[in-house]
Design a protein around this motif. Sequence first.
Motif, short mmCIF file in Angstrom:
data_model
loop_
_atom_site.label_atom_id
_atom_site.label_comp_id
_atom_site.label_asym_id
_atom_site.label_seq_id
_atom_site.Cartn_x
_atom_site.Cartn_y
_atom_site.Cartn_z
N ILE A 1 0.86 -1.18 0.00
CA ILE A 1 0.00 0.00 0.00
C ILE A 1 0.90 1.22 0.00
CG2 ILE A 1 -1.77 1.29 1.24
CD1 ILE A 1 -2.76 -1.42 2.32
N GLU A 2 0.72 2.06 -1.01
CA GLU A 2 1.49 3.29 -1.14
C GLU A 2 0.56 4.47 -0.93
OE1 GLU A 2 3.33 2.97 -4.98
OE2 GLU A 2 4.89 1.64 -4.20
N ALA A 3 1.13 5.54 -0.42
CA ALA A 3 0.35 6.74 -0.13
C ALA A 3 0.68 7.83 -1.14
CB ALA A 3 0.65 7.23 1.28
N GLY A 4 -0.36 8.48 -1.63
CA GLY A 4 -0.18 9.66 -2.46
C GLY A 4 0.04 10.86 -1.57
N PRO A 5 0.24 12.04 -2.16
CA PRO A 5 0.55 13.23 -1.38
C PRO A 5 -0.56 13.68 -0.43
CG PRO A 5 0.24 13.78 -3.70
CD PRO A 5 0.24 12.29 -3.59
N GLY B 1 -4.96 -17.38 3.28
CA GLY B 1 -5.08 -17.20 4.73
C GLY B 1 -4.38 -15.93 5.17
N ALA B 2 -4.94 -15.27 6.16
CA ALA B 2 -4.36 -14.01 6.66
C ALA B 2 -2.91 -14.18 7.07
CB ALA B 2 -5.20 -13.48 7.82
N ASP B 3 -2.56 -15.34 7.59
CA ASP B 3 -1.19 -15.58 8.02
C ASP B 3 -0.22 -15.75 6.85
OD1 ASP B 3 -2.42 -18.02 7.30
OD2 ASP B 3 -1.09 -19.16 8.61
N ARG B 4 -0.75 -15.78 5.62
CA ARG B 4 0.08 -15.94 4.43
C ARG B 4 0.12 -14.66 3.60
NH1 ARG B 4 2.05 -20.23 4.82
NH2 ARG B 4 2.61 -21.11 2.85
N ILE B 5 -0.27 -13.54 4.21
CA ILE B 5 -0.24 -12.25 3.53
C ILE B 5 0.82 -11.37 4.17
CG2 ILE B 5 -1.55 -10.17 2.95
CD1 ILE B 5 -4.11 -11.90 3.11
N GLU B 6 1.75 -10.91 3.37
CA GLU B 6 2.77 -9.97 3.82
C GLU B 6 2.37 -8.58 3.32
OE1 GLU B 6 7.39 -8.99 2.81
OE2 GLU B 6 6.79 -11.10 2.90
N ILE B 7 2.41 -7.61 4.22
CA ILE B 7 1.96 -6.25 3.88
C ILE B 7 3.09 -5.26 4.09
CG2 ILE B 7 0.37 -4.38 4.50
CD1 ILE B 7 -1.64 -6.50 5.33
N THR B 8 3.22 -4.35 3.14
CA THR B 8 4.13 -3.22 3.26
C THR B 8 3.28 -1.96 3.27
OG1 THR B 8 5.85 -4.38 2.04
CG2 THR B 8 6.08 -2.00 2.24
#
Length: 80
Positions: free
Chosen positions: A35-39, A63-70
Amino acid sequence: MTIDRGQLDEFRKTLEADDYHLSVELIDDRALARIEAGPAACAECLVPKDFMRQMLSPMLGVGADRIEITYPVEVHTSGV
């Protein structure tokens, strides 16, 4: 893995309304979500990652445990 494209597109629109942008990459039985943020976005305004994983899990068919989030704050501070 079965992706619910309609639900994922709607979720993306919700994030985009707050100037966030979601990209997802599926690798084997895992998902990488960035997930990137705009200005105009507030990087501190996103829900905790555990909650985001729970929301993304049914959309991605992973599965939620198999999702990596940045999240944006990690992207902007990496390498410092």
